[in-house]
Write a protein that holds these residues in place. Structure first.
Motif, short mmCIF file in Angstrom:
data_model
loop_
_atom_site.label_atom_id
_atom_site.label_comp_id
_atom_site.label_asym_id
_atom_site.label_seq_id
_atom_site.Cartn_x
_atom_site.Cartn_y
_atom_site.Cartn_z
N THR A 298 9.77 -4.09 13.94
CA THR A 298 9.43 -5.06 13.66
C THR A 298 8.42 -5.50 15.00
O THR A 298 7.48 -6.87 14.75
CB THR A 298 9.91 -6.44 12.55
N VAL A 299 8.98 -4.92 16.14
CA VAL A 299 8.77 -5.61 17.44
C VAL A 299 7.70 -4.20 17.66
O VAL A 299 7.82 -3.20 17.87
CB VAL A 299 9.55 -4.96 18.88
N VAL A 300 6.26 -4.71 18.35
CA VAL A 300 5.36 -4.02 18.43
C VAL A 300 4.85 -4.49 19.54
O VAL A 300 4.59 -6.19 19.91
CB VAL A 300 3.80 -3.85 17.39
N SER A 301 3.61 -4.33 20.61
CA SER A 301 3.01 -4.49 21.19
C SER A 301 1.60 -5.43 20.98
O SER A 301 0.36 -4.24 20.14
CB SER A 301 1.85 -3.64 22.17
N THR A 302 0.83 -6.43 20.65
CA THR A 302 -0.18 -7.08 20.78
C THR A 302 -1.74 -7.51 21.25
O THR A 302 -2.71 -7.79 20.52
CB THR A 302 0.19 -7.85 19.58
N PRO A 303 -1.84 -6.84 22.55
CA PRO A 303 -1.09 -6.19 23.39
C PRO A 303 0.42 -6.58 24.16
O PRO A 303 1.42 -6.33 24.64
CB PRO A 303 -1.70 -5.94 24.40
N PHE A 304 0.90 -8.04 23.90
CA PHE A 304 1.68 -8.34 24.44
C PHE A 304 2.96 -8.28 23.59
O PHE A 304 2.98 -8.38 21.71
CB PHE A 304 1.94 -9.76 24.31
N LEU A 305 3.74 -8.53 23.79
CA LEU A 305 5.42 -7.68 23.17
C LEU A 305 6.01 -8.90 22.34
O LEU A 305 6.35 -9.99 22.74
CB LEU A 305 6.51 -7.72 24.33
N THR A 306 5.38 -8.68 21.16
CA THR A 306 5.19 -9.73 19.58
C THR A 306 6.74 -9.20 18.65
O THR A 306 6.72 -8.02 18.29
CB THR A 306 4.38 -10.08 18.75
N GLU A 307 7.58 -10.29 18.46
CA GLU A 307 8.08 -9.89 16.85
C GLU A 307 7.94 -10.22 16.25
O GLU A 307 7.19 -12.09 15.93
CB GLU A 307 9.83 -10.41 17.43
N PHE A 308 8.16 -9.50 14.75
CA PHE A 308 7.11 -10.09 13.55
C PHE A 308 7.99 -10.74 12.45
O PHE A 308 9.41 -9.56 12.39
CB PHE A 308 5.70 -9.78 12.84
N ASP A 309 8.50 -11.38 12.17
CA ASP A 309 9.44 -11.38 11.28
C ASP A 309 9.23 -11.11 10.19
O ASP A 309 10.21 -11.38 8.59
CB ASP A 309 9.86 -13.54 10.78
N SER A 310 8.22 -11.39 10.02
CA SER A 310 7.83 -10.57 7.97
C SER A 310 6.63 -9.38 8.01
O SER A 310 5.68 -9.66 8.94
CB SER A 310 6.83 -11.83 7.24
N ARG A 311 7.17 -8.07 7.81
CA ARG A 311 6.20 -7.06 7.99
C ARG A 311 6.07 -6.80 6.31
O ARG A 311 7.19 -5.71 6.06
CB ARG A 311 7.09 -6.17 8.73
N LYS A 312 5.49 -6.90 5.55
CA LYS A 312 4.71 -6.75 4.21
C LYS A 312 4.34 -5.55 3.63
O LYS A 312 3.65 -4.73 4.56
CB LYS A 312 4.53 -7.87 3.63
N THR A 313 5.29 -4.87 3.05
CA THR A 313 5.52 -2.88 3.45
C THR A 313 5.18 -3.30 1.61
O THR A 313 5.71 -2.51 0.84
CB THR A 313 6.34 -2.10 3.53
N LEU A 314 3.70 -1.59 1.44
CA LEU A 314 3.86 -1.42 0.30
C LEU A 314 4.07 0.33 0.62
O LEU A 314 2.85 1.09 1.67
CB LEU A 314 2.41 -1.43 -0.33
N ARG A 315 4.60 0.45 -0.32
CA ARG A 315 5.33 2.58 0.13
C ARG A 315 4.12 2.75 -1.34
O ARG A 315 5.21 1.99 -2.30
CB ARG A 315 6.38 2.78 1.03
N ILE A 316 3.52 3.91 -1.89
CA ILE A 316 3.03 4.29 -2.49
C ILE A 316 2.82 6.13 -2.28
O ILE A 316 2.93 6.77 -1.39
CB ILE A 316 2.32 4.30 -2.80
N GLY A 317 4.23 6.99 -3.18
CA GLY A 317 4.00 9.00 -2.90
C GLY A 317 3.36 9.56 -4.65
O GLY A 317 4.23 8.86 -4.80
N LEU A 318 3.34 10.68 -4.01
CA LEU A 318 3.07 11.33 -5.39
C LEU A 318 3.50 12.57 -4.47
O LEU A 318 2.28 13.08 -3.58
CB LEU A 318 1.66 10.71 -5.86
N SER A 319 3.41 13.36 -5.26
CA SER A 319 4.11 14.90 -5.10
C SER A 319 3.96 16.00 -6.19
O SER A 319 4.72 15.46 -7.22
CB SER A 319 5.38 14.74 -3.83
N GLY A 320 3.71 16.83 -6.13
CA GLY A 320 3.91 17.54 -7.51
C GLY A 320 3.82 19.10 -6.88
O GLY A 320 3.21 19.65 -5.64
N ASP A 321 3.94 20.09 -7.56
CA ASP A 321 3.82 21.33 -7.55
C ASP A 321 4.11 22.43 -9.02
O ASP A 321 3.88 21.57 -9.61
CB ASP A 321 5.31 21.57 -6.81
#
Length: 410
Positions: A298-321
């Motif tokens: 949640t703390v990144v350079s933007t380039p100024f050091l910035t903290e984001f209260d909200s980091r909405k994240t979608l994660r999708i995974g698919l695997s097979g054999d």
């Protein structure tokens, strides 16, 4: 009815907080397995070993070797099940990467202990425990977003008590502790989270269980990262389409509070889904989806050091054999991570930071595994990663080729 409720669909539930591996459906082992040892070695070519490096080490390619040994054991009695595994190894770069903080040798360790004790037909205790110390991020764990220079330590323990109140109604109540700890080369990234939860379970049919979850968690940030509190209210369903196919789905709301000056309190949707199926004896598919606000990165350079209260994240995974023959099989998978950073504040000022940067990461791999003898096998794989980011120095692509052999014996 009794057995199906507490030992199949109930046991297959991902209880409480999300497990370390988002693919994982925590079904109990069905039979004991003797102590098994594994020893192997990998050789890897990487064309962008430190993709987030700036200046020295940027676009640096390298060749590394990864020797390891591991063990696994499953012990089942009428009352108690133990499932234990461990793996220890090292990553050695023949030419030390040039990025600041890089070394030529890194340690690698993973271990887990899963324990279930059936006190009676109505009451059971479960404990799932995992620890890892390694260099590369595993996107299926649910916290990594990009390659970091240093190693990280991650551990989680999830402990619950399940009780069947009636033939159809049961509850699972428990707590989870987890910690992500980087070395000093990755500031503001460490997190410690504790969670308490309660899940109500109602068996609608022999194949279907309806669920209702409440979770409460608190996360402590490192450095300039703020602490946060999250509440989750979720409704879900777990359905076994066949003995080899199961779906677990939950949707609801996430109520989030950020403990900082001018920090936001928000209410957002939350969802998680897993669908695992064995199409036939040769073909297995696993998949997951998770959407919510995450406390990591949640703390990144933007380039100024910035903290984001909200980091909405979608994660999708698919695997097979897929087993082409008794000796030859093909495996592959893809991970997709989409992040939207919102409600930013300049660190040290509390002033709002303009912009809502976004980031997309795709990680795909494919490989072949060949069994030379009953105990000796090898594999070759190709891995491609592409990161597209509005944040500076976080866009990159990366190619890796891995060749490995391993021996298993009891």
């Amino acid at each position: 009815m009794k057995r199906s409720f507490l030992t199949t669909l109930a046991a297959a539930s991902v209880i409480g907080a999300v497990q370390a591996d988002l693919y994982h459906v925590s079904e109990e082992a069905q039979e004991s397995m003797p102590l098994k040892w594994t020893a192997g070695i990998n050789l890897t070519w990487d064309d962008n070993v430190n993709p987030t490096a700036v200046g020295a080490g940027a676009d640096d390619d390298a060749v590394s070797t990864n020797p390891y040994v591991g063990l696994s054991l499953v012990s089942i009695t009428p009352q108690t099940t133990w499932d234990v595994y461990a793996r220890v190894g090292a990553i050695y770069y023949f030419d030390e990467p040039k990025a600041l903080g890089s070394e030529d040798l890194y340690g690698q360790f993973r271990a887990g202990v899963n324990f279930t004790h059936r006190v009676s037909e109505r009451l059971r205790f479960s404990s799932r425990n995992h620890i890892s110390y390694e260099l590369e991020p595993d996107y299926a764990y649910g916290y990594a977003t990009s390659r970091q220079v240093g190693e990280y330590l991650y551990w989680q323990t999830d402990n619950s008590v399940g009780y069947r109140w009636t033939e159809r109604l049961a509850t699972y109540t428990g707590f989870t502790l987890s910690e992500l700890d980087y070395d000093s080369t990755v500031p503001n990234a460490d997190r410690f989270t504790w969670t308490v939860y309660n899940q109500f379970r109602y068996q609608l049919t022999p194949q279907t269980v309806l669920t209702a979850d409440y979770r409460y968690s608190e996360t402590s940030g490192d450095g300039v990262a703020s602490d946060s509190t999250n509440h989750y209210l979720l409704a879900g369903v777990e359905h076994r389409f066949s003995p080899n196919t199961i779906m677990i789905a939950r949707v609801g709301a996430q109520f989030r509070e950020v403990d900082s000056i001018n920090g936001d309190n928000t209410t957002d949707p939350y969802a998680e889904l897993m669908f695992n199926t064995r199409v036939n004896e040769a073909f297995m598919i696993r998949s997951f989806l998770r959407y919510g606000i995450e406390d990591y990165d949640t703390v990144v350079s933007t380039p100024f050091l910035t903290e984001f209260d909200s980091r909405k994240t979608l994660r999708i995974g698919l695997s097979g054999d897929y087993a082409i023959s008794q000796k030859l099989s093909v495996f592959g998978g893809v991970d997709y991570i989409m992040s939207d950073f919102e409600d930013g504040r300049l660190v040290g000022t509390g002033l709002a930071a303009g912009g809502s940067p976004s980031e997309d990461l795709v990680n795909a791999y494919i490989g072949l595994s060949l069994k030379f003898t009953q105990n000796f096998s090898g594999d070759i794989s190709y891995n491609y990663t592409d990161s597209s980011s509005d944040l500076p120095f976080r866009s990159y692509d990366r190619n890796r080729v891995n060749v490995g052999v391993r021996m298993e014996f009891e």
